[in-house]
Each structure stands twice: as structure tokens, then as C-alpha cells.
Design a protein around this motif. Structure first.
Motif, PDB file in Angstrom:
ATOM      1  N   ALA A  33     -14.345   7.605  -3.908  1.00  0.00           N
ATOM      2  CA  ALA A  33     -13.059   7.619  -4.599  1.00  0.00           C
ATOM      3  C   ALA A  33     -13.059   8.735  -5.632  1.00  0.00           C
ATOM      4  CB  ALA A  33     -12.817   6.278  -5.270  1.00  0.00           C
ATOM      5  N   MET A  34     -11.872   9.176  -5.969  1.00  0.00           N
ATOM      6  CA  MET A  34     -11.715  10.247  -6.946  1.00  0.00           C
ATOM      7  C   MET A  34     -10.635   9.862  -7.945  1.00  0.00           C
ATOM      8  SD  MET A  34     -13.781  12.787  -5.991  1.00  0.00           S
ATOM      9  CE  MET A  34     -13.107  14.210  -6.881  1.00  0.00           C
ATOM     10  N   ILE A  35     -10.706  10.434  -9.119  1.00  0.00           N
ATOM     11  CA  ILE A  35      -9.706  10.155 -10.141  1.00  0.00           C
ATOM     12  C   ILE A  35      -9.223  11.441 -10.799  1.00  0.00           C
ATOM     13  CG2 ILE A  35     -10.692   7.887 -10.677  1.00  0.00           C
ATOM     14  CD1 ILE A  35     -11.654   9.219 -13.377  1.00  0.00           C
ATOM     15  N   TRP A  36      -8.085  11.296 -11.476  1.00  0.00           N
ATOM     16  CA  TRP A  36      -7.605  12.304 -12.409  1.00  0.00           C
ATOM     17  C   TRP A  36      -7.544  11.640 -13.789  1.00  0.00           C
ATOM     18  CZ3 TRP A  36      -6.842  17.378 -11.398  1.00  0.00           C
ATOM     19  CH2 TRP A  36      -6.642  17.779 -10.075  1.00  0.00           C
ATOM     20  N   VAL A  37      -7.977  12.368 -14.786  1.00  0.00           N
ATOM     21  CA  VAL A  37      -7.810  11.944 -16.168  1.00  0.00           C
ATOM     22  C   VAL A  37      -7.233  13.138 -16.926  1.00  0.00           C
ATOM     23  CG1 VAL A  37      -9.696  10.281 -16.094  1.00  0.00           C
ATOM     24  CG2 VAL A  37     -10.148  12.628 -16.850  1.00  0.00           C
ATOM     25  N   ARG A  38      -6.774  12.876 -18.136  1.00  0.00           N
ATOM     26  CA  ARG A  38      -6.230  13.955 -18.939  1.00  0.00           C
ATOM     27  C   ARG A  38      -6.586  13.757 -20.400  1.00  0.00           C
ATOM     28  NH1 ARG A  38       0.313  12.681 -18.548  1.00  0.00           N
ATOM     29  NH2 ARG A  38       0.335  10.869 -19.966  1.00  0.00           N
ATOM     30  N   ASN A  54     -10.533   7.088   1.458  1.00  0.00           N
ATOM     31  CA  ASN A  54      -9.733   7.496   2.615  1.00  0.00           C
ATOM     32  C   ASN A  54      -8.259   7.689   2.276  1.00  0.00           C
ATOM     33  OD1 ASN A  54      -8.933   4.881   2.232  1.00  0.00           O
ATOM     34  ND2 ASN A  54      -9.264   4.229   4.340  1.00  0.00           N
ATOM     35  N   GLY A  55      -7.931   7.572   0.994  1.00  0.00           N
ATOM     36  CA  GLY A  55      -6.535   7.742   0.585  1.00  0.00           C
ATOM     37  C   GLY A  55      -5.682   6.516   0.782  1.00  0.00           C
ATOM     38  N   GLY A  56      -6.273   5.438   1.245  1.00  0.00           N
ATOM     39  CA  GLY A  56      -5.487   4.262   1.563  1.00  0.00           C
ATOM     40  C   GLY A  56      -5.018   3.465   0.356  1.00  0.00           C
ATOM     41  N   MET A  57      -5.705   3.615  -0.754  1.00  0.00           N
ATOM     42  CA  MET A  57      -5.343   2.895  -1.967  1.00  0.00           C
ATOM     43  C   MET A  57      -5.189   3.886  -3.119  1.00  0.00           C
ATOM     44  SD  MET A  57      -5.259  -0.298  -1.123  1.00  0.00           S
ATOM     45  CE  MET A  57      -5.426  -1.231  -2.637  1.00  0.00           C
ATOM     46  N   THR A  58      -4.083   3.769  -3.834  1.00  0.00           N
ATOM     47  CA  THR A  58      -3.842   4.624  -4.989  1.00  0.00           C
ATOM     48  C   THR A  58      -3.419   3.782  -6.188  1.00  0.00           C
ATOM     49  OG1 THR A  58      -1.545   5.002  -4.310  1.00  0.00           O
ATOM     50  CG2 THR A  58      -3.181   6.616  -3.571  1.00  0.00           C
ATOM     51  N   TYR A  59      -3.757   4.260  -7.363  1.00  0.00           N
ATOM     52  CA  TYR A  59      -3.467   3.554  -8.599  1.00  0.00           C
ATOM     53  C   TYR A  59      -3.015   4.574  -9.635  1.00  0.00           C
ATOM     54  CZ  TYR A  59      -6.594   0.353  -6.150  1.00  0.00           C
ATOM     55  OH  TYR A  59      -7.189  -0.430  -5.199  1.00  0.00           O
ATOM     56  N   TYR A  60      -2.143   4.109 -10.540  1.00  0.00           N
ATOM     57  CA  TYR A  60      -1.596   5.017 -11.551  1.00  0.00           C
ATOM     58  C   TYR A  60      -1.563   4.359 -12.911  1.00  0.00           C
ATOM     59  CZ  TYR A  60      -0.030   7.542  -7.432  1.00  0.00           C
ATOM     60  OH  TYR A  60      -0.009   8.204  -6.238  1.00  0.00           O
ATOM     61  N   GLY A  61      -1.736   5.189 -13.943  1.00  0.00           N
ATOM     62  CA  GLY A  61      -1.509   4.728 -15.287  1.00  0.00           C
ATOM     63  C   GLY A  61      -0.033   4.451 -15.486  1.00  0.00           C
ATOM     64  N   ARG A  72      -5.193  13.167  -1.120  1.00  0.00           N
ATOM     65  CA  ARG A  72      -6.399  13.920  -0.797  1.00  0.00           C
ATOM     66  C   ARG A  72      -6.341  14.377   0.645  1.00  0.00           C
ATOM     67  NH1 ARG A  72     -11.138  10.062  -2.157  1.00  0.00           N
ATOM     68  NH2 ARG A  72     -12.411  11.743  -1.265  1.00  0.00           N
ATOM     69  N   ASP A  73      -6.996  15.498   0.901  1.00  0.00           N
ATOM     70  CA  ASP A  73      -7.175  16.010   2.250  1.00  0.00           C
ATOM     71  C   ASP A  73      -8.681  16.114   2.473  1.00  0.00           C
ATOM     72  OD1 ASP A  73      -7.428  17.498   4.578  1.00  0.00           O
ATOM     73  OD2 ASP A  73      -5.705  18.770   4.130  1.00  0.00           O
ATOM     74  N   ASN A  74      -9.232  15.142   3.128  1.00  0.00           N
ATOM     75  CA  ASN A  74     -10.688  15.105   3.304  1.00  0.00           C
ATOM     76  C   ASN A  74     -11.189  16.234   4.195  1.00  0.00           C
ATOM     77  OD1 ASN A  74     -10.985  12.943   1.573  1.00  0.00           O
ATOM     78  ND2 ASN A  74     -11.083  11.412   3.224  1.00  0.00           N
ATOM     79  N   ALA A  75     -10.343  16.728   5.066  1.00  0.00           N
ATOM     80  CA  ALA A  75     -10.749  17.854   5.908  1.00  0.00           C
ATOM     81  C   ALA A  75     -10.924  19.125   5.084  1.00  0.00           C
ATOM     82  CB  ALA A  75      -9.727  18.080   7.004  1.00  0.00           C
ATOM     83  N   LYS A  76     -10.209  19.194   3.957  1.00  0.00           N
ATOM     84  CA  LYS A  76     -10.289  20.369   3.089  1.00  0.00           C
ATOM     85  C   LYS A  76     -11.085  20.104   1.813  1.00  0.00           C
ATOM     86  CE  LYS A  76      -5.879  22.346   4.625  1.00  0.00           C
ATOM     87  NZ  LYS A  76      -4.533  22.816   4.209  1.00  0.00           N
TER      88      LYS A  76
END
Length: 119
Positions: A33-38, A54-61, A72-76
Motif C-alpha cells: 500500500a502507498m500513501i500521500w501525506v502533506r 492493487n488499488g482496490g481500496m482507497t481512503y481519504y482524509g 496507482r499504475d502498477n505496470a508503471k
């Protein structure tokens, strides 16, 4: 060597849009899994969004829901953050990070990309 390299930041007017990218290397990108923070000027880190391996689950602040989209593009080996309806309070340095095998633990961070929302 693990590397996370963000790009796509810049100056945008309120109401505008930006798309951030984070290119990953040195690990099996599609296994984590990956995240963005600021971090806004003078403030601490704020969690922005998370995406499963796999991009199937997303969460947001809270303030990002409905305005930001993580993908996400796992191929890239690339993580994205599409930001719309930007506000001045979205001004911050945005970082991507890799989650470990333990949820909410992160072991690698990018160098950040500056987003400035101003007229």
C-alpha cells in the motif's frame, strides 16, 4: 535502493487542479500500500490518502474527500494524486510514502513536491 520521486506540484489558483505523481523504484511496488501525506507551512504532517496494493481500496482524509483521487499504475510503478477544487489551505509540501507489511507503518518517503494554491 528504494526511491520515491514525486513531481507535478506547482502554483495553481483556487478552484484549480493538479495531478501529482510518485515514481517508485527499488522494491516490489505492487506488493505494498502507498500513501500521500502533506505538510503545510509551520504545521505537522497531515495524512491525505491511502491506496491498497492493487488499488482496490482507497481512503481519504476528511477535507480531501470528494476533491482528491488517489490511484496507482502498477505496470508503471507510479502512484498518483489528482487534486481538484483546490483551496488555499491545500498549500503544502506533498510526500508519498511506502507502507510496510504493517498497516500505518511507513519505511520510505519521497523528497516532496510543493503545491501552492494562491490567486
Amino acid at each position: 535502493e528504494v526511491q520515491l520521486v514525486e513531481s507535478g506540484g506547482g502554483l495553481v489558483q483556487p478552484g484549480g487542479s493538479l495531478r501529482l505523481s510518485c515514481v517508485a523504484s527499488g522494491f516490489t511496488f505492487d506488493a505494498y500500500a502507498m500513501i500521500w501525506v502533506r505538510q503545510a507551512p509551520g504545521k505537522g504532517l497531515e495524512w491525505v490518502s491511502r491506496i491498497s496494493w492493487n488499488g482496490g481500496m482507497t481512503y481519504y482524509g476528511g477535507s480531501m474527500k470528494g476533491r482528491f483521487t488517489i490511484s496507482r499504475d502498477n505496470a508503471k510503478n507510479t502512484l498518483y494524486l489528482e487534486m481538484n477544487s483546490l483551496r488555499s489551505e491545500d498549500t503544502a509540501v506533498y510526500y508519498c510514502a511506502k507502507e510496510t507489511d504493517t498497516v500505518s507503518e511507513y519505511d520510505y518517503w519521497g523528497q516532496g513536491t510543493q503545491v501552492t494554491v494562491s490567486s
